[in-house]
Design a protein around this motif. Sequence first.
Motif, mmCIF file in Angstrom:
data_model
loop_
_atom_site.group_PDB
_atom_site.id
_atom_site.type_symbol
_atom_site.label_atom_id
_atom_site.label_comp_id
_atom_site.label_asym_id
_atom_site.label_seq_id
_atom_site.Cartn_x
_atom_site.Cartn_y
_atom_site.Cartn_z
ATOM 1 N N GLN A 154 0.064 8.558 -10.821
ATOM 2 C CA GLN A 154 -0.650 9.756 -10.397
ATOM 3 C C GLN A 154 0.238 10.567 -9.467
ATOM 4 N N PHE B 263 -4.186 -2.288 -16.822
ATOM 5 C CA PHE B 263 -3.545 -1.001 -17.071
ATOM 6 C C PHE B 263 -2.769 -0.558 -15.831
ATOM 7 N N PHE C 148 -12.605 13.299 -11.505
ATOM 8 C CA PHE C 148 -11.800 13.262 -12.714
ATOM 9 C C PHE C 148 -12.651 12.915 -13.919
ATOM 10 N N GLY D 187 -8.248 14.335 -17.034
ATOM 11 C CA GLY D 187 -8.063 15.724 -16.681
ATOM 12 C C GLY D 187 -7.326 15.816 -15.351
ATOM 13 N N LYS D 188 -7.002 17.041 -14.953
ATOM 14 C CA LYS D 188 -6.239 17.230 -13.722
ATOM 15 C C LYS D 188 -7.090 17.128 -12.471
ATOM 16 N N GLN E 239 -2.395 15.750 -9.325
ATOM 17 C CA GLN E 239 -2.600 15.579 -10.771
ATOM 18 C C GLN E 239 -3.561 14.425 -11.042
ATOM 19 N N GLY E 240 -4.005 14.351 -12.282
ATOM 20 C CA GLY E 240 -4.782 13.203 -12.693
ATOM 21 C C GLY E 240 -3.868 12.047 -13.045
ATOM 22 N N PRO E 241 -4.394 10.842 -13.056
ATOM 23 C CA PRO E 241 -3.571 9.687 -13.441
ATOM 24 C C PRO E 241 -3.068 9.816 -14.871
ATOM 25 N N PHE F 266 -10.446 0.164 -10.751
ATOM 26 C CA PHE F 266 -9.160 0.573 -10.208
ATOM 27 C C PHE F 266 -8.900 -0.016 -8.830
ATOM 28 N N GLY F 267 -7.640 -0.299 -8.571
ATOM 29 C CA GLY F 267 -7.201 -0.625 -7.233
ATOM 30 C C GLY F 267 -6.968 0.653 -6.439
ATOM 31 N N SER F 268 -6.634 0.492 -5.158
ATOM 32 C CA SER F 268 -6.419 1.656 -4.285
ATOM 33 C C SER F 268 -5.048 2.284 -4.475
ATOM 34 N N TYR G 82 -1.204 3.097 -14.228
ATOM 35 C CA TYR G 82 -1.195 4.549 -14.301
ATOM 36 C C TYR G 82 -0.300 5.105 -13.195
ATOM 37 N N GLN H 89 -7.876 6.619 -1.710
ATOM 38 C CA GLN H 89 -8.620 5.561 -2.387
ATOM 39 C C GLN H 89 -8.333 5.546 -3.887
ATOM 40 N N GLY H 90 -8.731 4.456 -4.506
ATOM 41 C CA GLY H 90 -8.637 4.392 -5.954
ATOM 42 C C GLY H 90 -9.770 5.160 -6.593
ATOM 43 N N LEU H 91 -9.884 5.029 -7.882
ATOM 44 C CA LEU H 91 -10.901 5.738 -8.647
ATOM 45 C C LEU H 91 -12.154 4.878 -8.788
ATOM 46 N N LEU I 78 -1.353 3.367 -9.847
ATOM 47 C CA LEU I 78 -2.671 2.751 -9.880
ATOM 48 C C LEU I 78 -2.719 1.650 -10.923
ATOM 49 N N ARG J 173 0.846 -1.194 0.000
ATOM 50 C CA ARG J 173 0.000 0.000 0.000
ATOM 51 C C ARG J 173 0.886 1.249 0.000
#
Lengths: 113, 114
Positions: A37, A33, B90, B105-106, A41-43, A104-106, A35, B42-44, A91, A9
């Motif tokens: 992050q 996938f 997001f 996006g950011k 910011q976004g992933p 998605f995972g955490s 990613y 957390q994740g998305l 991620l 984690r």
Amino acid sequence: GAGVSQSPRYKVAKRGQDVALRCDPISGHVSLFWYQQALGQGPEFLTYFQNEAQLDKSGLPSDRFFAERPEGSVSTLKIQRTQQEDSAVYLCASSLRAGAPGTFGSGTRLTVV
Amino acid sequence: AQSVTQPDIHITVSEGASLELRCNYSYGATPYLFWYVQSPGQGLQLLLKYFSGDTLVQGIKGFEAEFKRSQSSFNLRKPSVHWSDAAEYFCAGGSGGGADGLTFGKGTHLIIQP
């Protein structure tokens, strides 16, 4: 399992150390996938697998980053000679079929000191 | 190049008020569009998605989004927000081929005032 599981984690690495991040996708999910992050910011897309085949690795930022999924299930993202700019949340997402949105995972929070 | 833009970094809304989060996209063809929510640590979590067809999409937790090709937008809406909606949101787009990742996006940080 019920969801995408990522381990560890949290990971703190000294600069120059190698790290390995693990992703256990949902059982039977074909697509996987990775990613990255960064804070605030976004992933950002790193790489994509369909079963064991790595179909796209265009997002990997350097040749220090390497991902594998040898049996088409668990995947490992390896970062060699970590640098401070590698600090981010990594991620993993999996989906049942190509083109479907991933679950998605955490994430794994990597801090390079 | 493909891109997704969320113009608002932060949005503050009173509990019970309506919400609209903006998202603009730049793609050669009609993209697949998504809204995700992320709580701290957390994740998305996927709220909703648009692939084709009806331009008004219903999602989970009372959210909806409308695809407007003429404005290259895919804004997220909720008629009445709850304190538990405070999170990072997001918008993301993909080419839909299945062999590519999403472009995010950011993010917009949603703050709920009591």
